[in-house]
Design a protein around this motif. Sequence first.
Motif, PDB file in Angstrom:
ATOM      1  N   PRO A 370       0.856  -1.279   0.028  1.00  0.00           N
ATOM      2  CA  PRO A 370      -0.085   0.015  -0.025  1.00  0.00           C
ATOM      3  C   PRO A 370       0.591   1.267   0.050  1.00  0.00           C
ATOM      4  O   PRO A 370       1.801   1.543   0.796  1.00  0.00           O
ATOM      5  N   THR A 371       0.511   2.245  -0.635  1.00  0.00           N
ATOM      6  CA  THR A 371       0.939   3.484  -0.682  1.00  0.00           C
ATOM      7  C   THR A 371       0.879   4.241   0.708  1.00  0.00           C
ATOM      8  O   THR A 371       0.000   3.855   1.643  1.00  0.00           O
ATOM      9  N   ALA A 372       1.677   5.197   0.889  1.00  0.00           N
ATOM     10  CA  ALA A 372       1.617   5.792   2.357  1.00  0.00           C
ATOM     11  C   ALA A 372       0.280   6.452   2.641  1.00  0.00           C
ATOM     12  O   ALA A 372      -0.127   6.676   4.045  1.00  0.00           O
ATOM     13  N   ARG A 373      -0.435   6.711   1.434  1.00  0.00           N
ATOM     14  CA  ARG A 373      -1.934   7.496   2.082  1.00  0.00           C
ATOM     15  C   ARG A 373      -2.977   6.451   2.281  1.00  0.00           C
ATOM     16  O   ARG A 373      -4.080   6.809   2.654  1.00  0.00           O
ATOM     17  N   SER A 374      -2.470   5.305   1.804  1.00  0.00           N
ATOM     18  CA  SER A 374      -3.579   4.258   2.186  1.00  0.00           C
ATOM     19  C   SER A 374      -3.680   3.756   3.797  1.00  0.00           C
ATOM     20  O   SER A 374      -2.975   3.956   4.205  1.00  0.00           O
ATOM     21  N   PRO A 375      -4.920   3.310   4.129  1.00  0.00           N
ATOM     22  CA  PRO A 375      -5.145   3.085   5.505  1.00  0.00           C
ATOM     23  C   PRO A 375      -4.401   1.786   5.839  1.00  0.00           C
ATOM     24  O   PRO A 375      -4.457   1.481   7.029  1.00  0.00           O
ATOM     25  N   LEU A 376      -4.297   1.109   4.876  1.00  0.00           N
ATOM     26  CA  LEU A 376      -3.561  -0.041   5.066  1.00  0.00           C
ATOM     27  C   LEU A 376      -1.813  -0.109   5.076  1.00  0.00           C
ATOM     28  O   LEU A 376      -1.256  -1.032   5.163  1.00  0.00           O
ATOM     29  N   ALA A 377      -1.330   1.047   5.115  1.00  0.00           N
ATOM     30  CA  ALA A 377       0.236   1.316   4.876  1.00  0.00           C
ATOM     31  C   ALA A 377       0.628   0.923   6.378  1.00  0.00           C
ATOM     32  O   ALA A 377       1.804   0.523   6.514  1.00  0.00           O
ATOM     33  N   ARG A 378      -0.092   0.796   7.325  1.00  0.00           N
ATOM     34  CA  ARG A 378       0.221   0.368   8.514  1.00  0.00           C
ATOM     35  C   ARG A 378       0.748  -1.209   8.432  1.00  0.00           C
ATOM     36  O   ARG A 378       1.323  -1.621   9.480  1.00  0.00           O
ATOM     37  N   LEU A 379       0.391  -1.912   7.515  1.00  0.00           N
ATOM     38  CA  LEU A 379       0.711  -3.177   7.382  1.00  0.00           C
ATOM     39  C   LEU A 379       2.153  -3.409   6.605  1.00  0.00           C
ATOM     40  O   LEU A 379       2.604  -4.639   6.406  1.00  0.00           O
ATOM     41  N   ASN A 380       2.745  -2.308   6.168  1.00  0.00           N
ATOM     42  CA  ASN A 380       3.900  -2.360   5.172  1.00  0.00           C
ATOM     43  C   ASN A 380       5.057  -3.001   6.139  1.00  0.00           C
ATOM     44  O   ASN A 380       6.086  -3.196   5.637  1.00  0.00           O
ATOM     45  N   ASP A 381       5.173  -2.709   7.570  1.00  0.00           N
ATOM     46  CA  ASP A 381       6.494  -2.968   8.317  1.00  0.00           C
ATOM     47  C   ASP A 381       5.918  -4.448   9.052  1.00  0.00           C
ATOM     48  O   ASP A 381       6.547  -4.935   9.738  1.00  0.00           O
ATOM     49  N   THR A 382       4.970  -5.223   8.460  1.00  0.00           N
ATOM     50  CA  THR A 382       4.919  -6.674   8.816  1.00  0.00           C
ATOM     51  C   THR A 382       5.986  -7.517   8.473  1.00  0.00           C
ATOM     52  O   THR A 382       6.410  -8.569   9.152  1.00  0.00           O
ATOM     53  N   SER A 383       6.673  -7.305   7.463  1.00  0.00           N
ATOM     54  CA  SER A 383       7.728  -8.096   6.981  1.00  0.00           C
ATOM     55  C   SER A 383       8.716  -7.119   6.092  1.00  0.00           C
ATOM     56  O   SER A 383       8.069  -6.159   5.701  1.00  0.00           O
ATOM     57  N   ASP A 384       9.725  -7.604   5.798  1.00  0.00           N
ATOM     58  CA  ASP A 384      10.549  -6.864   4.975  1.00  0.00           C
ATOM     59  C   ASP A 384      10.432  -7.587   3.545  1.00  0.00           C
ATOM     60  O   ASP A 384      10.909  -6.919   2.259  1.00  0.00           O
ATOM     61  N   HIS A 385       9.330  -8.369   3.377  1.00  0.00           N
ATOM     62  CA  HIS A 385       8.635  -8.651   1.780  1.00  0.00           C
ATOM     63  C   HIS A 385       7.615  -8.501   2.060  1.00  0.00           C
ATOM     64  O   HIS A 385       6.748  -8.303   3.095  1.00  0.00           O
ATOM     65  N   HIS A 386       6.978  -8.200   0.681  1.00  0.00           N
ATOM     66  CA  HIS A 386       5.490  -7.887   0.441  1.00  0.00           C
ATOM     67  C   HIS A 386       4.806  -9.192  -0.162  1.00  0.00           C
ATOM     68  O   HIS A 386       5.406  -9.716  -1.196  1.00  0.00           O
ATOM     69  N   LEU A 387       3.698  -9.511   0.067  1.00  0.00           N
ATOM     70  CA  LEU A 387       3.151 -10.301  -0.486  1.00  0.00           C
ATOM     71  C   LEU A 387       2.759 -10.289  -2.024  1.00  0.00           C
ATOM     72  O   LEU A 387       2.236  -9.332  -2.675  1.00  0.00           O
ATOM     73  N   VAL A 388       3.027 -11.438  -2.899  1.00  0.00           N
ATOM     74  CA  VAL A 388       2.695 -11.312  -4.073  1.00  0.00           C
ATOM     75  C   VAL A 388       1.782 -12.311  -4.630  1.00  0.00           C
ATOM     76  O   VAL A 388       1.834 -13.502  -4.094  1.00  0.00           O
ATOM     77  N   TRP A 389       0.824 -11.867  -5.482  1.00  0.00           N
ATOM     78  CA  TRP A 389      -0.388 -12.657  -5.864  1.00  0.00           C
ATOM     79  C   TRP A 389      -0.673 -12.673  -7.568  1.00  0.00           C
ATOM     80  O   TRP A 389      -0.210 -11.751  -8.160  1.00  0.00           O
ATOM     81  N   VAL A 390      -1.210 -13.744  -8.012  1.00  0.00           N
ATOM     82  CA  VAL A 390      -1.464 -13.748  -9.376  1.00  0.00           C
ATOM     83  C   VAL A 390      -3.038 -14.563  -9.283  1.00  0.00           C
ATOM     84  O   VAL A 390      -2.995 -15.713  -8.862  1.00  0.00           O
ATOM     85  N   ASP A 391      -3.767 -13.825  -9.955  1.00  0.00           N
ATOM     86  CA  ASP A 391      -5.199 -14.709 -10.454  1.00  0.00           C
ATOM     87  C   ASP A 391      -5.194 -15.315 -11.739  1.00  0.00           C
ATOM     88  O   ASP A 391      -4.564 -14.726 -12.761  1.00  0.00           O
ATOM     89  N   LEU A 392      -5.385 -16.752 -11.555  1.00  0.00           N
ATOM     90  CA  LEU A 392      -5.196 -17.540 -12.988  1.00  0.00           C
ATOM     91  C   LEU A 392      -6.502 -18.189 -13.217  1.00  0.00           C
ATOM     92  O   LEU A 392      -7.392 -18.638 -12.419  1.00  0.00           O
ATOM     93  N   LEU A 393      -6.575 -18.586 -14.431  1.00  0.00           N
ATOM     94  CA  LEU A 393      -7.489 -19.436 -14.940  1.00  0.00           C
ATOM     95  C   LEU A 393      -6.852 -20.704 -14.977  1.00  0.00           C
ATOM     96  O   LEU A 393      -6.085 -21.017 -15.706  1.00  0.00           O
ATOM     97  N   ALA A 394      -7.230 -21.483 -14.034  1.00  0.00           N
ATOM     98  CA  ALA A 394      -6.866 -22.715 -13.794  1.00  0.00           C
ATOM     99  C   ALA A 394      -7.364 -23.950 -14.424  1.00  0.00           C
ATOM    100  O   ALA A 394      -7.161 -25.026 -14.299  1.00  0.00           O
TER     101      ALA A 394
END
Length: 394
Positions: A370-394
């Motif tokens: 999340p960007t600094a202006r997002s209310p979810l920016a408080r989650l940016n210090d959860t880890s030094d990595h950020h979750l990566v996701w991909v939506d697939l037609l499986a």
Amino acid sequence: MIRMRRLLVLAATLAVATGVLAPTAQATQDRAHIPGAVRFATFNASLNRNADGELLAHLATPDNPQARKAAEVIQRVRPDVLLINEFDYVSGNRAVELFRRNYLAVGQQGARPIDYPHAYTAPVNTGVPSGFDLNNDGKVGGGDDAFGFGLFPGQYGMVVLSKYPIDTAAVRTFQNFRWQDMPGAVLPEGWYSPEELGVFRLSSKSHWDLPIRIGRKTTHFLVSHPTPPTFDGPEDRNGRRNHDEIRLWADYVTPGKGGYLYDDAGKRGGLKPGERFVIAGDQNADPVDGDSYQNAIRQILNAPKVIDPKPGSLGAIEAARDQGGANVGQRGPSWLDSGDFNDKAPGNLRIDYVLPSRPLFPLAAGVFWPTARSPLARLNDTSDHHLVWVDLLA
């Protein structure tokens, strides 16, 4: 419906080919509302601790701040199939069960609870004593002499959570595969003795092939967490090991290249031609920046059938700009970064990957940053990595 699906497949193919596949705010929350869409993700959640049993104690109650944040990140993104790196291994799935019950099943900060009826975890090489002086400091013992760096067996482990059944009877693990048994391995010349190479395991944690049953089809979730290509010397033993840990999956999915591989049950060979797969994990390797040996991750990115959806985020662009320092002058686009190392060398990097194979088709992809202006920016210090996701037609 069939025609619509074909149109979506065509659109996704064009998006990947032109490099314009991008996340949307709605997709991050709810995924693409398309029949058959499945969200795969990887998250180095830093749920590792410094002492054996500490993670179990922290997860036994529902009030550990960092575990709550990690759970909220997962609840916000809502993956269907998720790899968590750096989740200390505890036998009997006890830590996994506590995390599911006390954190994921409890709504965090207004996020909806999430249920994963299927889970897989297994022993890893981190912290397992080798009995040898692997770092050549003149003494045997400690984390740097283990088969994978760790202060105790299981530190920095892995777990896979899934809403779809995992065919546990068909799982293949490569924890014990020896580095010297890889043809053309880039071993550090003169560093390890013949006796050490006789037992030295390639995987610093483990490599798992988990068949996920989605409807009538199986997708192989190929997960790992190679060692960082640092914390060594001019011999570059960790950089070279990282390269060959990544190569293992590249050979495994490339017909004709994986014949030398043997799993922990003694079965030989790579993935059968025609099988669907998703390679995921913290690979500790950026395609252009950082310290990886010979651009190690390109071995997978350039493998046949592998699709790179190029997930990104505005938060990563903002962070690289505001942090400056080592981020200035990097060659790779900050949009793709997933590791947040502030302004310290080598700067923020793209090191976490979710890479599907054809005929799977990416519909959307992103990095939860999340960007600094997002209310979810408080989650940016959860880890030094950020979750990566991909939506697939499986």
